[in-house]
Design a protein around this motif. Structure first.
Motif, PDB file in Angstrom:
ATOM      1  N   GLY A 146      -5.329  -9.292   2.195  1.00  0.00           N
ATOM      2  CA  GLY A 146      -4.722 -10.603   2.381  1.00  0.00           C
ATOM      3  C   GLY A 146      -3.206 -10.552   2.424  1.00  0.00           C
ATOM      4  N   VAL A 147      -2.678  -9.469   3.036  1.00  0.00           N
ATOM      5  CA  VAL A 147      -1.226  -9.314   3.143  1.00  0.00           C
ATOM      6  C   VAL A 147      -0.881  -8.969   4.583  1.00  0.00           C
ATOM      7  CG1 VAL A 147      -1.015  -8.541   0.736  1.00  0.00           C
ATOM      8  CG2 VAL A 147      -1.320  -6.847   2.554  1.00  0.00           C
ATOM      9  N   SER A 148       0.413  -8.820   4.841  1.00  0.00           N
ATOM     10  CA  SER A 148       0.840  -8.459   6.190  1.00  0.00           C
ATOM     11  C   SER A 148       0.693  -6.962   6.438  1.00  0.00           C
ATOM     12  CB  SER A 148       2.297  -8.852   6.401  1.00  0.00           C
ATOM     13  OG  SER A 148       3.150  -8.039   5.601  1.00  0.00           O
ATOM     14  N   ILE A 149       0.631  -6.599   7.723  1.00  0.00           N
ATOM     15  CA  ILE A 149       0.568  -5.183   8.087  1.00  0.00           C
ATOM     16  C   ILE A 149       1.810  -4.457   7.576  1.00  0.00           C
ATOM     17  CG2 ILE A 149       0.571  -3.568  10.024  1.00  0.00           C
ATOM     18  CD1 ILE A 149      -1.145  -5.551  11.562  1.00  0.00           C
ATOM     19  N   LYS A 150       2.957  -5.140   7.614  1.00  0.00           N
ATOM     20  CA  LYS A 150       4.203  -4.541   7.144  1.00  0.00           C
ATOM     21  C   LYS A 150       4.119  -4.171   5.666  1.00  0.00           C
ATOM     22  CE  LYS A 150       8.564  -3.345   7.195  1.00  0.00           C
ATOM     23  NZ  LYS A 150       8.966  -2.074   7.839  1.00  0.00           N
ATOM     24  N   THR A 151       3.501  -5.031   4.874  1.00  0.00           N
ATOM     25  CA  THR A 151       3.355  -4.746   3.445  1.00  0.00           C
ATOM     26  C   THR A 151       2.483  -3.511   3.234  1.00  0.00           C
ATOM     27  OG1 THR A 151       3.634  -7.065   2.840  1.00  0.00           O
ATOM     28  CG2 THR A 151       2.536  -5.646   1.238  1.00  0.00           C
ATOM     29  N   VAL A 152       1.391  -3.426   3.986  1.00  0.00           N
ATOM     30  CA  VAL A 152       0.529  -2.248   3.882  1.00  0.00           C
ATOM     31  C   VAL A 152       1.310  -0.991   4.256  1.00  0.00           C
ATOM     32  CG1 VAL A 152      -1.544  -1.105   4.736  1.00  0.00           C
ATOM     33  CG2 VAL A 152      -1.551  -3.574   4.346  1.00  0.00           C
ATOM     34  N   SER A 153       2.093  -1.076   5.326  1.00  0.00           N
ATOM     35  CA  SER A 153       2.904   0.062   5.761  1.00  0.00           C
ATOM     36  C   SER A 153       3.887   0.481   4.673  1.00  0.00           C
ATOM     37  CB  SER A 153       3.659  -0.288   7.041  1.00  0.00           C
ATOM     38  OG  SER A 153       4.484   0.782   7.443  1.00  0.00           O
ATOM     39  N   ASN A 154       4.483  -0.508   4.006  1.00  0.00           N
ATOM     40  CA  ASN A 154       5.434  -0.194   2.933  1.00  0.00           C
ATOM     41  C   ASN A 154       4.757   0.555   1.785  1.00  0.00           C
ATOM     42  OD1 ASN A 154       7.540  -1.383   4.301  1.00  0.00           O
ATOM     43  ND2 ASN A 154       7.407  -3.328   3.202  1.00  0.00           N
ATOM     44  N   HIS A 181      10.506  -1.038  -2.621  1.00  0.00           N
ATOM     45  CA  HIS A 181      10.631  -2.483  -2.790  1.00  0.00           C
ATOM     46  C   HIS A 181       9.291  -3.197  -2.577  1.00  0.00           C
ATOM     47  CE1 HIS A 181      14.878  -1.776  -3.073  1.00  0.00           C
ATOM     48  NE2 HIS A 181      14.906  -1.230  -1.867  1.00  0.00           N
ATOM     49  N   VAL A 182       8.298  -2.782  -3.375  1.00  0.00           N
ATOM     50  CA  VAL A 182       6.993  -3.434  -3.393  1.00  0.00           C
ATOM     51  C   VAL A 182       6.637  -3.642  -4.857  1.00  0.00           C
ATOM     52  CG1 VAL A 182       4.562  -3.269  -2.763  1.00  0.00           C
ATOM     53  CG2 VAL A 182       6.292  -2.246  -1.268  1.00  0.00           C
ATOM     54  N   THR A 183       6.249  -4.855  -5.214  1.00  0.00           N
ATOM     55  CA  THR A 183       5.935  -5.128  -6.613  1.00  0.00           C
ATOM     56  C   THR A 183       4.709  -4.335  -7.043  1.00  0.00           C
ATOM     57  OG1 THR A 183       4.468  -6.986  -6.140  1.00  0.00           O
ATOM     58  CG2 THR A 183       6.837  -7.473  -6.357  1.00  0.00           C
ATOM     59  N   PRO A 184       4.628  -3.982  -8.311  1.00  0.00           N
ATOM     60  CA  PRO A 184       3.466  -3.226  -8.793  1.00  0.00           C
ATOM     61  C   PRO A 184       2.144  -3.956  -8.524  1.00  0.00           C
ATOM     62  CG  PRO A 184       5.230  -3.154 -10.414  1.00  0.00           C
ATOM     63  CD  PRO A 184       5.667  -4.120  -9.349  1.00  0.00           C
ATOM     64  N   ALA A 185       2.141  -5.286  -8.671  1.00  0.00           N
ATOM     65  CA  ALA A 185       0.912  -6.047  -8.440  1.00  0.00           C
ATOM     66  C   ALA A 185       0.485  -5.959  -6.981  1.00  0.00           C
ATOM     67  CB  ALA A 185       1.117  -7.506  -8.848  1.00  0.00           C
ATOM     68  N   MET A 186       1.463  -6.081  -6.076  1.00  0.00           N
ATOM     69  CA  MET A 186       1.154  -6.006  -4.649  1.00  0.00           C
ATOM     70  C   MET A 186       0.692  -4.603  -4.269  1.00  0.00           C
ATOM     71  SD  MET A 186       0.898  -7.705  -1.892  1.00  0.00           S
ATOM     72  CE  MET A 186       1.860  -9.207  -2.194  1.00  0.00           C
ATOM     73  N   ARG A 187       1.364  -3.602  -4.836  1.00  0.00           N
ATOM     74  CA  ARG A 187       0.976  -2.218  -4.537  1.00  0.00           C
ATOM     75  C   ARG A 187      -0.460  -1.948  -4.994  1.00  0.00           C
ATOM     76  NH1 ARG A 187       4.151   1.912  -3.254  1.00  0.00           N
ATOM     77  NH2 ARG A 187       6.030   0.770  -3.914  1.00  0.00           N
TER      78      ARG A 187
END
Length: 345
Positions: free
Chosen positions: A13-21, A28-34
């Motif tokens: 449920g996130v963007s492709i860019k976030t997955v790439s990061n 610069h990715v929060t621990p929860a998001m990672r």
């Protein structure tokens, strides 16, 4: 079809860019998001396209490791450690064999196969500083091994003199006084054999023992046969030592064979110390005391240094890190079943 970044993004449920990061380990990715993205990666079994990633950076994703002897277990064990270290950076290792020949070392160092590799880790025997200074290949180079060079390349090597002194100090501490050195070489003074011989001399002198040069034996090579021949030569000359410090474990193992064939006991008659801590040391009939270089640290430092150079980070001066080593005491110097590190250095 394989799992894509888009599939992972939809599951998380996130963007492709976030997955790439996350995949590229950007900070610069929060621990929860990672954690959320990683859970989706694990559930879907996503595997990054490492080839495409390297190609986007103008890289092949391959580094080379050139070693002199596959027949020497030390280099096989070191190669395994380099492969493991490289995998943590998503690099594949191409292993080359120079056979300790100067022409092959020159060929490799001057850019042979440069079109398929991003950088080179080289353990040379015969290259001189002038050879390295004349290098025109631009791919990063990291040197391994204990030969000393005054060249502008990172060089990963333990302190041979100090390690040799630790080995001799142990033998002296066991009451030995006539300590032989097997594996000396003639010629270049910056080779490892000369450095280990220097450590032998320095530690004996520090202990108040005059180094007996008649107990130093030159060998043609560094294998088991060389050690067996060197030990036989020493005994045939009537120069029986009460201990042996060998240039490497293979020479030590060969020497131990001759000692046993002559009806002498290890360590009661002649104690033996090797160098390298190859796996075979733990399985000889009398287990071998040895100096154990930190192979994992050597491999990690070499790969990290190469990757850092490849990343284009501002690194100027060549670096000379000193990985650690330890003295591992076994039966060849201590009667009875004893094994383990006794001195971390």
């Amino acid at each position: 079809m394989g799992v894509s970044l888009k599939d992972v993004a939809q599951r998380a449920g996130v963007s492709i860019k976030t997955v790439s990061n996350v995949v590229n380990n950007y900070q610069h990715v929060t621990p929860a998001m990672r954690a959320k993205v990683q859970q989706a990666i694990d559930e879907l079994g996503y595997r990054p396209n490492l080839t495409a990633r390297h190609l986007r950076k103008g890289r092949t994703g391959i580094i080379a490791l050139a070693v002199p002897e596959f027949g020497n277990p030390y280099f096989a064990e070191l190669a395994g450690a380099v492969i493991d270290a490289a995998a943590r950076h998503d690099y594949t290792v191409l292993v080359d064999h120079t056979a300790g020949l100067r022409e092959k070392e020159l060929l490799v160092s001057q850019g042979f196969r440069s079109h398929v590799i991003d950088g080179l880790i080289l353990s040379p025997i015969h290259l001189e500083t002038e050879d390295l200074m004349a290098r025109t290949e631009t791919a990063p180079l990291v040197l391994l091994g204990e030969r000393e060079y005054e060249a502008p390349y990172d060089h990963i090597a333990i302190d041979n003199v100090a390690a040799a002194r630790a080995a001799v100090r142990h033998l002296v501490g066991q009451g030995n006084r006539r300590i032989a050195f097997l594996g000396s070489r003639t010629g270049r003074e910056r080779q490892p054999a000369h450095l280990r011989l220097r450590g032998w001399r320095e530690e004996l002198t520090a202990a108040g023992i005059t180094p007996d040069e008649s107990l130093v034996v030159v060998t043609d090579g560094y294998g088991r046969e060389d050690g067996a021949t060197a030990m036989a030569e020493l005994l045939d000359r009537g120069e029986r030592p009460d201990a042996v410090f060998a240039y490497n474990d293979l020479i030590a193992i060969g020497a131990m064979r001759t000692i046993g064939e002559r009806g002498l006991r290890i360590p009661e008659d002649i104690a033996v110390v090797g160098f390298d801590d190859i796996e075979e040391c733990r399985y000889t009939s009398t287990t071998l005391t040895t100096i154990a270089p930190d192979k994992e640290a050597i491999a990690r430092l070499a790969v990290d240094s190469l990757v850092e150079r490849l990343s284009g980070e501002a690194v100027t001066e060549p670096r000379r890190p000193r990985p650690g080593y330890r003295l591992v005491v076994r039966e060849s110097t201590m009667p009875g079943p004893r094994s383990g590190p006794t001195e971390d250095l």
